[in-house]
Design a protein around this motif. Sequence first.
Motif, PDB file in Angstrom:
ATOM      1  N   LYS A   1      78.973  35.984  61.373  1.00 50.44           N
ATOM      2  CA  LYS A   1      79.905  36.506  62.379  1.00 50.44           C
ATOM      3  C   LYS A   1      80.267  37.949  62.081  1.00 50.44           C
ATOM      4  O   LYS A   1      80.372  38.784  62.987  1.00 50.44           O
ATOM      5  CB  LYS A   1      81.160  35.639  62.421  1.00 50.44           C
ATOM      6  CG  LYS A   1      82.164  36.052  63.487  1.00 50.44           C
ATOM      7  CD  LYS A   1      83.357  35.099  63.525  1.00 50.44           C
ATOM      8  CE  LYS A   1      84.356  35.522  64.604  1.00 50.44           C
ATOM      9  NZ  LYS A   1      85.535  34.595  64.643  1.00 50.44           N
ATOM     10  N   LYS A   2      80.453  38.259  60.803  1.00 47.23           N
ATOM     11  CA  LYS A   2      80.808  39.620  60.390  1.00 47.23           C
ATOM     12  C   LYS A   2      79.757  40.628  60.830  1.00 47.23           C
ATOM     13  O   LYS A   2      80.086  41.769  61.191  1.00 47.23           O
ATOM     14  CB  LYS A   2      80.975  39.655  58.871  1.00 47.23           C
ATOM     15  CG  LYS A   2      81.347  41.015  58.304  1.00 47.23           C
ATOM     16  CD  LYS A   2      81.522  40.945  56.792  1.00 47.23           C
ATOM     17  CE  LYS A   2      81.873  42.305  56.208  1.00 47.23           C
ATOM     18  NZ  LYS A   2      82.031  42.240  54.727  1.00 47.23           N
ATOM     19  N   TYR A   3      78.485  40.217  60.817  1.00 44.22           N
ATOM     20  CA  TYR A   3      77.402  41.146  61.167  1.00 44.22           C
ATOM     21  C   TYR A   3      76.824  40.868  62.555  1.00 44.22           C
ATOM     22  O   TYR A   3      75.705  41.304  62.868  1.00 44.22           O
ATOM     23  CB  TYR A   3      76.324  41.113  60.083  1.00 44.22           C
ATOM     24  CG  TYR A   3      76.820  41.776  58.811  1.00 44.22           C
ATOM     25  CD1 TYR A   3      76.846  43.157  58.697  1.00 44.22           C
ATOM     26  CD2 TYR A   3      77.332  41.029  57.755  1.00 44.22           C
ATOM     27  CE1 TYR A   3      77.330  43.780  57.556  1.00 44.22           C
ATOM     28  CE2 TYR A   3      77.834  41.634  56.612  1.00 44.22           C
ATOM     29  CZ  TYR A   3      77.832  43.013  56.523  1.00 44.22           C
ATOM     30  OH  TYR A   3      78.330  43.633  55.397  1.00 44.22           O
ATOM     31  N   ASP A   4      77.583  40.169  63.380  1.00 44.71           N
ATOM     32  CA  ASP A   4      77.216  39.951  64.791  1.00 44.71           C
ATOM     33  C   ASP A   4      75.841  39.305  64.953  1.00 44.71           C
ATOM     34  O   ASP A   4      75.076  39.651  65.866  1.00 44.71           O
ATOM     35  CB  ASP A   4      77.263  41.274  65.577  1.00 44.71           C
ATOM     36  CG  ASP A   4      78.652  41.876  65.611  1.00 44.71           C
ATOM     37  OD1 ASP A   4      79.625  41.110  65.732  1.00 44.71           O
ATOM     38  OD2 ASP A   4      78.780  43.122  65.488  1.00 44.71           O
ATOM     39  N   ALA A   5      75.542  38.365  64.065  1.00 48.27           N
ATOM     40  CA  ALA A   5      74.255  37.673  64.154  1.00 48.27           C
ATOM     41  C   ALA A   5      74.196  36.815  65.411  1.00 48.27           C
ATOM     42  O   ALA A   5      75.151  36.103  65.737  1.00 48.27           O
ATOM     43  CB  ALA A   5      74.042  36.807  62.918  1.00 48.27           C
ATOM     44  N   ILE A   6      73.085  36.889  66.113  1.00 45.92           N
ATOM     45  CA  ILE A   6      72.892  36.108  67.328  1.00 45.92           C
ATOM     46  C   ILE A   6      72.369  34.721  66.945  1.00 45.92           C
ATOM     47  O   ILE A   6      71.330  34.606  66.285  1.00 45.92           O
ATOM     48  CB  ILE A   6      71.890  36.800  68.267  1.00 45.92           C
ATOM     49  CG1 ILE A   6      72.408  38.184  68.663  1.00 45.92           C
ATOM     50  CG2 ILE A   6      71.629  35.942  69.508  1.00 45.92           C
ATOM     51  CD1 ILE A   6      71.388  39.024  69.401  1.00 45.92           C
ATOM     52  N   PRO A   7      73.072  33.644  67.335  1.00 44.16           N
ATOM     53  CA  PRO A   7      72.609  32.284  67.013  1.00 44.16           C
ATOM     54  C   PRO A   7      71.196  32.045  67.542  1.00 44.16           C
ATOM     55  O   PRO A   7      70.862  32.416  68.664  1.00 44.16           O
ATOM     56  CB  PRO A   7      73.630  31.392  67.727  1.00 44.16           C
ATOM     57  CG  PRO A   7      74.873  32.230  67.830  1.00 44.16           C
ATOM     58  CD  PRO A   7      74.368  33.633  68.059  1.00 44.16           C
ATOM     59  N   GLY A   8      70.370  31.438  66.707  1.00 45.14           N
ATOM     60  CA  GLY A   8      68.998  31.161  67.102  1.00 45.14           C
ATOM     61  C   GLY A   8      68.064  32.343  66.958  1.00 45.14           C
ATOM     62  O   GLY A   8      66.856  32.218  67.192  1.00 45.14           O
ATOM     63  N   LYS A   9      68.606  33.498  66.575  1.00 44.71           N
ATOM     64  CA  LYS A   9      67.773  34.684  66.368  1.00 44.71           C
ATOM     65  C   LYS A   9      67.832  35.161  64.919  1.00 44.71           C
ATOM     66  O   LYS A   9      66.833  35.601  64.366  1.00 44.71           O
ATOM     67  CB  LYS A   9      68.212  35.821  67.310  1.00 44.71           C
ATOM     68  CG  LYS A   9      67.236  36.999  67.330  1.00 44.71           C
ATOM     69  CD  LYS A   9      67.595  37.981  68.406  1.00 44.71           C
ATOM     70  CE  LYS A   9      66.509  39.044  68.571  1.00 44.71           C
ATOM     71  NZ  LYS A   9      65.277  38.474  69.165  1.00 44.71           N
ATOM     72  N   TRP A  10      69.031  35.077  64.339  1.00 42.63           N
ATOM     73  CA  TRP A  10      69.209  35.509  62.949  1.00 42.63           C
ATOM     74  C   TRP A  10      69.757  34.331  62.167  1.00 42.63           C
ATOM     75  O   TRP A  10      70.875  33.888  62.383  1.00 42.63           O
ATOM     76  CB  TRP A  10      70.150  36.695  62.903  1.00 42.63           C
ATOM     77  CG  TRP A  10      70.268  37.368  61.552  1.00 42.63           C
ATOM     78  CD1 TRP A  10      69.715  36.962  60.373  1.00 42.63           C
ATOM     79  CD2 TRP A  10      70.992  38.576  61.263  1.00 42.63           C
ATOM     80  NE1 TRP A  10      70.050  37.829  59.368  1.00 42.63           N
ATOM     81  CE2 TRP A  10      70.819  38.833  59.878  1.00 42.63           C
ATOM     82  CE3 TRP A  10      71.748  39.445  62.044  1.00 42.63           C
ATOM     83  CZ2 TRP A  10      71.412  39.935  59.269  1.00 42.63           C
ATOM     84  CZ3 TRP A  10      72.333  40.548  61.432  1.00 42.63           C
ATOM     85  CH2 TRP A  10      72.154  40.792  60.055  1.00 42.63           C
ATOM     86  N   TYR A  11      68.930  33.817  61.259  1.00 44.48           N
ATOM     87  CA  TYR A  11      69.282  32.645  60.455  1.00 44.48           C
ATOM     88  C   TYR A  11      69.694  33.078  59.051  1.00 44.48           C
ATOM     89  O   TYR A  11      68.991  33.881  58.408  1.00 44.48           O
ATOM     90  CB  TYR A  11      68.092  31.698  60.340  1.00 44.48           C
ATOM     91  CG  TYR A  11      67.619  31.107  61.638  1.00 44.48           C
ATOM     92  CD1 TYR A  11      68.066  29.852  62.063  1.00 44.48           C
ATOM     93  CD2 TYR A  11      66.713  31.784  62.458  1.00 44.48           C
ATOM     94  CE1 TYR A  11      67.620  29.290  63.252  1.00 44.48           C
ATOM     95  CE2 TYR A  11      66.268  31.233  63.649  1.00 44.48           C
ATOM     96  CZ  TYR A  11      66.731  29.990  64.039  1.00 44.48           C
ATOM     97  OH  TYR A  11      66.274  29.450  65.224  1.00 44.48           O
TER      98      TYR A  11
END
Length: 236
Positions: free
Chosen positions: A147-157
């Motif tokens: 969440k801190k690095y704005d990871a997109i679910p299903g794209k950045w694991y």
Amino acid sequence: MTVNRKAGILLVTLLVPALLYIFLRFATQNHFVLPRYLPKIDSTKGEPLMGKVTLADGRVVTDTIFNRIPHFKLIDQDGKTVDESIVKNKIYVASFFFTRCGTVCPRISSQLTRVQDIFRSNPSIVFLSHSVDPEHDRPEQLKAYAKKYDAIPGKWYFLTGTKSDIYDLAMHGYYLPAVDAGVKEGKPDETFIHSEKLVLVDKEGIVRGFYDGTDKEDVDRLVLEIRVLLDIYSKE
């Protein structure tokens, strides 16, 4: 020198670069290639191993045999067990980090956020970040970090698991160092040692590039070479 002659020289000076650009842009074709890394070695000769290789178009040729990223089974930031199926038919960028890292990891993660945003709308590009501190980095820690690095679910694991699985994958899959120095009373940055490299992996699981994740210019090269790889696949 007459005024007309000066004007002619100036005109030629301006026209030649423009004409050269037009020729290169429209009269030639660009053929981009990327190297493959980590060939299998023939232990008897100490040379790259050759063998039958099936190309994307179905042709079978004799070529260098390269190592492929091996099977893995890990846990993501949502607590789900995942394996190599998450990168099937995907180009991906792999990295190693840990959430308590206060030195290189924030810089690497910030650069990965930038790369993710560039390829946000392309489902063919995904990111795998493996924790080298899996005993601490459980799904809840990974979730907060994502969440801190704005990871997109299903794209950045963000991946955790057993230490032996992750360290073996780092050293024998990606050929990157991963060390638990065992400094129990020290700071986490003194305890866990890992590479700052980002690894570009193609759809066949073959490594196509290594990049310094703390260096913006080298990460720019990663972005360029992802685009080159996409262009290569678009022509197959």
